[in-house]
Design a protein around this motif. Sequence first.
Motif, PDB file in Angstrom:
ATOM      1  N   LYS A 262       4.026  23.408   5.470  1.00 55.89           N
ATOM      2  CA  LYS A 262       4.874  24.352   4.778  1.00 55.89           C
ATOM      3  C   LYS A 262       5.397  23.893   3.474  1.00 55.89           C
ATOM      4  O   LYS A 262       5.307  22.704   3.018  1.00 55.89           O
ATOM      5  CB  LYS A 262       6.285  24.244   5.633  1.00 55.89           C
ATOM      6  CG  LYS A 262       7.065  25.349   5.621  1.00 55.89           C
ATOM      7  CD  LYS A 262       8.103  25.385   6.790  1.00 55.89           C
ATOM      8  CE  LYS A 262       9.020  26.472   6.489  1.00 55.89           C
ATOM      9  NZ  LYS A 262       9.920  26.545   7.747  1.00 55.89           N
ATOM     10  N   THR A 263       5.443  25.046   2.695  1.00 54.88           N
ATOM     11  CA  THR A 263       5.734  24.612   1.183  1.00 54.88           C
ATOM     12  C   THR A 263       6.789  25.942   0.861  1.00 54.88           C
ATOM     13  O   THR A 263       7.229  26.965   1.763  1.00 54.88           O
ATOM     14  CB  THR A 263       4.812  24.468   0.201  1.00 54.88           C
ATOM     15  OG1 THR A 263       5.179  24.420  -1.033  1.00 54.88           O
ATOM     16  CG2 THR A 263       3.827  25.937   0.200  1.00 54.88           C
ATOM     17  N   ILE A 264       7.140  26.123  -0.256  1.00 54.55           N
ATOM     18  CA  ILE A 264       8.177  27.076  -0.600  1.00 54.55           C
ATOM     19  C   ILE A 264       7.344  28.135  -1.787  1.00 54.55           C
ATOM     20  O   ILE A 264       6.483  27.508  -2.475  1.00 54.55           O
ATOM     21  CB  ILE A 264       9.374  26.680  -1.533  1.00 54.55           C
ATOM     22  CG1 ILE A 264       9.231  25.963  -2.710  1.00 54.55           C
ATOM     23  CG2 ILE A 264      10.251  25.725  -0.429  1.00 54.55           C
ATOM     24  CD1 ILE A 264      10.492  25.674  -3.291  1.00 54.55           C
TER      25      ILE A 264
ATOM     26  N   ASP B 264       8.132  16.742  -5.004  1.00 51.48           N
ATOM     27  CA  ASP B 264       6.801  17.133  -4.739  1.00 51.48           C
ATOM     28  C   ASP B 264       5.775  16.615  -5.702  1.00 51.48           C
ATOM     29  O   ASP B 264       4.585  17.196  -6.217  1.00 51.48           O
ATOM     30  CB  ASP B 264       6.447  19.020  -4.616  1.00 51.48           C
ATOM     31  CG  ASP B 264       7.099  19.538  -5.532  1.00 51.48           C
ATOM     32  OD1 ASP B 264       7.954  19.061  -6.526  1.00 51.48           O
ATOM     33  OD2 ASP B 264       6.991  20.802  -5.573  1.00 51.48           O
ATOM     34  N   GLY B 265       6.014  15.543  -6.468  1.00 53.02           N
ATOM     35  CA  GLY B 265       5.100  14.756  -7.153  1.00 53.02           C
ATOM     36  C   GLY B 265       4.698  15.219  -8.593  1.00 53.02           C
ATOM     37  O   GLY B 265       5.365  16.277  -8.964  1.00 53.02           O
ATOM     38  N   GLN B 266       3.767  14.783  -9.198  1.00 46.74           N
ATOM     39  CA  GLN B 266       3.413  14.873 -10.580  1.00 46.74           C
ATOM     40  C   GLN B 266       3.230  16.299 -10.896  1.00 46.74           C
ATOM     41  O   GLN B 266       3.493  16.979 -11.731  1.00 46.74           O
ATOM     42  CB  GLN B 266       2.362  14.205 -10.919  1.00 46.74           C
ATOM     43  CG  GLN B 266       1.627  14.231 -12.360  1.00 46.74           C
ATOM     44  CD  GLN B 266       0.446  13.485 -12.564  1.00 46.74           C
ATOM     45  OE1 GLN B 266       0.447  12.060 -12.266  1.00 46.74           O
ATOM     46  NE2 GLN B 266      -0.568  13.623 -13.266  1.00 46.74           N
TER      47      GLN B 266
ATOM     48  N   SER C 156       3.399   7.261 -14.917  1.00 44.59           N
ATOM     49  CA  SER C 156       1.855   6.803 -14.800  1.00 44.59           C
ATOM     50  C   SER C 156       1.881   5.303 -14.267  1.00 44.59           C
ATOM     51  O   SER C 156       2.691   4.625 -14.174  1.00 44.59           O
ATOM     52  CB  SER C 156       1.512   6.841 -16.051  1.00 44.59           C
ATOM     53  OG  SER C 156       1.416   5.583 -16.669  1.00 44.59           O
ATOM     54  N   PRO C 157       0.605   5.184 -13.623  1.00 48.22           N
ATOM     55  CA  PRO C 157       0.478   4.113 -12.648  1.00 48.22           C
ATOM     56  C   PRO C 157       0.437   2.884 -13.744  1.00 48.22           C
ATOM     57  O   PRO C 157       0.519   1.709 -13.089  1.00 48.22           O
ATOM     58  CB  PRO C 157      -0.846   4.330 -12.148  1.00 48.22           C
ATOM     59  CG  PRO C 157      -1.073   5.912 -12.121  1.00 48.22           C
ATOM     60  CD  PRO C 157      -0.297   6.297 -13.301  1.00 48.22           C
ATOM     61  N   PHE C 158      -0.052   3.345 -14.888  1.00 49.88           N
ATOM     62  CA  PHE C 158       0.019   2.068 -15.829  1.00 49.88           C
ATOM     63  C   PHE C 158       1.338   1.154 -16.140  1.00 49.88           C
ATOM     64  O   PHE C 158       1.222   0.187 -16.754  1.00 49.88           O
ATOM     65  CB  PHE C 158      -0.503   2.467 -17.175  1.00 49.88           C
ATOM     66  CG  PHE C 158      -1.904   3.054 -17.413  1.00 49.88           C
ATOM     67  CD1 PHE C 158      -2.783   2.616 -16.361  1.00 49.88           C
ATOM     68  CD2 PHE C 158      -2.410   4.158 -17.992  1.00 49.88           C
ATOM     69  CE1 PHE C 158      -4.101   2.959 -16.275  1.00 49.88           C
ATOM     70  CE2 PHE C 158      -3.560   4.531 -18.246  1.00 49.88           C
ATOM     71  CZ  PHE C 158      -4.531   4.216 -17.234  1.00 49.88           C
TER      72      PHE C 158
ATOM     73  N   ALA D 247      -9.728   7.658 -10.479  1.00 48.98           N
ATOM     74  CA  ALA D 247     -10.123   7.798  -8.999  1.00 48.98           C
ATOM     75  C   ALA D 247      -9.797   6.594  -8.332  1.00 48.98           C
ATOM     76  O   ALA D 247      -9.973   5.438  -8.672  1.00 48.98           O
ATOM     77  CB  ALA D 247     -11.285   8.368  -9.012  1.00 48.98           C
ATOM     78  N   TYR D 248      -9.203   6.767  -7.042  1.00 43.73           N
ATOM     79  CA  TYR D 248      -8.717   5.818  -6.178  1.00 43.73           C
ATOM     80  C   TYR D 248      -9.187   5.895  -4.818  1.00 43.73           C
ATOM     81  O   TYR D 248      -9.110   6.950  -4.329  1.00 43.73           O
ATOM     82  CB  TYR D 248      -7.278   5.558  -6.076  1.00 43.73           C
ATOM     83  CG  TYR D 248      -6.486   5.664  -7.407  1.00 43.73           C
ATOM     84  CD1 TYR D 248      -6.094   4.657  -8.574  1.00 43.73           C
ATOM     85  CD2 TYR D 248      -5.741   6.968  -7.557  1.00 43.73           C
ATOM     86  CE1 TYR D 248      -5.436   4.967  -9.346  1.00 43.73           C
ATOM     87  CE2 TYR D 248      -5.077   7.325  -8.792  1.00 43.73           C
ATOM     88  CZ  TYR D 248      -4.733   6.117  -9.585  1.00 43.73           C
ATOM     89  OH  TYR D 248      -4.058   6.152 -10.866  1.00 43.73           O
ATOM     90  N   TYR D 249      -9.891   4.959  -4.166  1.00 41.23           N
ATOM     91  CA  TYR D 249     -10.357   5.311  -2.818  1.00 41.23           C
ATOM     92  C   TYR D 249     -10.643   3.864  -2.318  1.00 41.23           C
ATOM     93  O   TYR D 249     -10.649   2.940  -2.878  1.00 41.23           O
ATOM     94  CB  TYR D 249     -11.553   6.138  -2.705  1.00 41.23           C
ATOM     95  CG  TYR D 249     -12.654   5.571  -3.681  1.00 41.23           C
ATOM     96  CD1 TYR D 249     -12.698   5.754  -4.861  1.00 41.23           C
ATOM     97  CD2 TYR D 249     -13.634   4.709  -3.096  1.00 41.23           C
ATOM     98  CE1 TYR D 249     -13.742   5.316  -5.756  1.00 41.23           C
ATOM     99  CE2 TYR D 249     -14.711   4.277  -3.964  1.00 41.23           C
ATOM    100  CZ  TYR D 249     -15.028   4.456  -5.097  1.00 41.23           C
ATOM    101  OH  TYR D 249     -16.036   4.019  -6.027  1.00 41.23           O
TER     102      TYR D 249
ATOM    103  N   MET E  86       0.748  -1.130  -0.172  1.00 43.68           N
ATOM    104  CA  MET E  86       0.033   0.059  -0.107  1.00 43.68           C
ATOM    105  C   MET E  86       1.010   1.233   0.025  1.00 43.68           C
ATOM    106  O   MET E  86       1.865   1.303   0.780  1.00 43.68           O
ATOM    107  CB  MET E  86      -0.851   0.032   1.131  1.00 43.68           C
ATOM    108  CG  MET E  86      -1.948  -1.183   1.274  1.00 43.68           C
ATOM    109  SD  MET E  86      -2.963  -1.376  -0.142  1.00 43.68           S
ATOM    110  CE  MET E  86      -4.112   0.021  -0.058  1.00 43.68           C
ATOM    111  N   ARG E  87       0.695   2.186  -0.865  1.00 40.20           N
ATOM    112  CA  ARG E  87       1.337   3.387  -0.852  1.00 40.20           C
ATOM    113  C   ARG E  87       1.643   3.847   0.458  1.00 40.20           C
ATOM    114  O   ARG E  87       2.725   4.253   0.770  1.00 40.20           O
ATOM    115  CB  ARG E  87       0.753   4.570  -1.762  1.00 40.20           C
ATOM    116  CG  ARG E  87       1.505   5.622  -2.015  1.00 40.20           C
ATOM    117  CD  ARG E  87       0.807   6.686  -2.591  1.00 40.20           C
ATOM    118  NE  ARG E  87       1.872   8.100  -2.609  1.00 40.20           N
ATOM    119  CZ  ARG E  87       1.738   8.959  -1.596  1.00 40.20           C
ATOM    120  NH1 ARG E  87       0.821   8.766  -0.740  1.00 40.20           N
ATOM    121  NH2 ARG E  87       2.600  10.023  -1.590  1.00 40.20           N
ATOM    122  N   GLY E  88       0.509   4.201   1.404  1.00 42.22           N
ATOM    123  CA  GLY E  88       0.777   4.875   2.466  1.00 42.22           C
ATOM    124  C   GLY E  88       1.971   4.086   3.578  1.00 42.22           C
ATOM    125  O   GLY E  88       2.608   4.833   4.421  1.00 42.22           O
TER     126      GLY E  88
END
Length: 422
Positions: A142-144, A173-175, A317-319, A201-203, A107-109
């Motif tokens: 916090k961010t920049i 910081d991701g996509q 990409s997740p694919f 969508a993922y949940y 699991m990503r988390g």
Amino acid sequence: MPLNILIVGAGIAGPALAILLQKADPNSKITIVERYSSLRTAGQQIDLKTQGVEILQKMGLMDTMKSHCVNETGLEILDTSGKQLALFGINPSGEKRLTLTSECEIMRGDAVEILYEASLKQNAALKEERAGKGELVYEFNKTITDLTQHDDGVDVTFSDGQKKQFDLVVAADGQGSRTRRMAFGQEANDAAFKSLGVHAAYYSIPRIQGEGGLAKAYSAPGRRLVITRTSGRPMTQVLLFTMGDREKLRKVYKEPVEKQKEAFAEAYRGAGWETERLLSGMATCTDFYAHEVGQIRMDQLYKGRVVLLGDAAYCPSPFTGMGITCCLIGAYVLAGELARHGNDVSRALKGYEEIARPPINDYQDLQTKFLGNFFPSSQLGIWVLRKLLWVVSKVEPITYRPRAEENQGWKVPEYPELKLQS
Ligand SMILES: Cc1cc2nc3c(=O)[nH]c(=O)nc-3n(C[C@H](O)[C@H](O)[C@H](O)COP(=O)(O)OP(=O)(O)OC[C@H]3O[C@@H](n4cnc5c(N)ncnc54)[C@H](O)[C@@H]3O)c2cc1C
């Protein structure tokens, strides 16, 4: 000279890099800023494979990751009544079998938490050796907001108004990286995103009886695909992928989550099979995450002293199932080049670009022109797809030949300077 490094983003790539950097040079100062008030642990199953596994082994983290791996036994293709039409097995690490399920998925988390905890544990263990010089600090919420480069550093302004100078800024910081936009400009940033024309969508929703180790995939007319994955866990992951309603969905990601849920509910209304149950679960779920599926392709991975890492640099990409592997390759090579070049930032970034680029290009090489075939719009198209999948599920196990040992792709370079397990 030890470096003062800022990492933006505490997902997978940021903490992984911090572990490698502080091990190689305990005197370096590392600050990780995360936009959210805590770790973002949302997300579904992600694959651990190929060089990613090797790098985690070197970092001494593979056993912990393995102990958290989910238990998915394969993938079944279903019709509207839930009847199994085709069955696919597991893809062993390092192979290229035609299936959704890899030998080791987490699991990503869990992956985010393991890397975060390991970085803090190592930080505590290095305390004595450092004699107060180096440290690793996480700053949440916090961010920049601005960065200005000059010859010997980057001046950074933070969202709380603080200003500091760093030797190196890492955009992890991701996509949708804002750091990338600040460093490379709006035009290069916009051009980097290559949409695959799919919205996802993922949940998670509570599991019901009958949901076991097999992932389930169901296609509905209107270019809609539904996947559920339970993998022996108490919750069932729902993955919605669609090539329909594209114009509408594209605009919704800037809206609040409730609006995003409404847009996906509308797009999947009347899709058949168990989608009504899956949609009512979506209304109350707390881990909804949606995006336009795409790749990030940057011509250059760094500009001056700002370097891109992970999805911010080369989201595959997740694919592809290679997101975490690309992150780990990037973090390992970047830390390795800094250590090899005695913290000479400019030589290290050049080395990072040269060495990490070939495997990343390889993993981004997706046959996108065939993607639409998996999203038929009509009932007839779905019938053809199901027949085809049935044939592949029967033929692939008897015709598959594992790749020879010498043809396993990019070799993870050795960096004795990283002081890892060999
Ligand atoms: C919430 C979430 C759910 C995901 N779910 C899936 C999934 O189900 N399947 C899948 O294949 N991939 C998923 N991904 C993507 C997957 O995590 C990445 O492909 C991969 O692991 C690369 O990791 P990364 O560290 O580069 O980026 P990410 O994992 O995206 O991490 C980036 C981190 O940076 C933080 N951040 C973003 N902007 C800023 C900013 N301006 N300032 C400071 N911090 C910032 C984010 O909050 C996040 O913690 C998800 C990503 C996220 C953020």
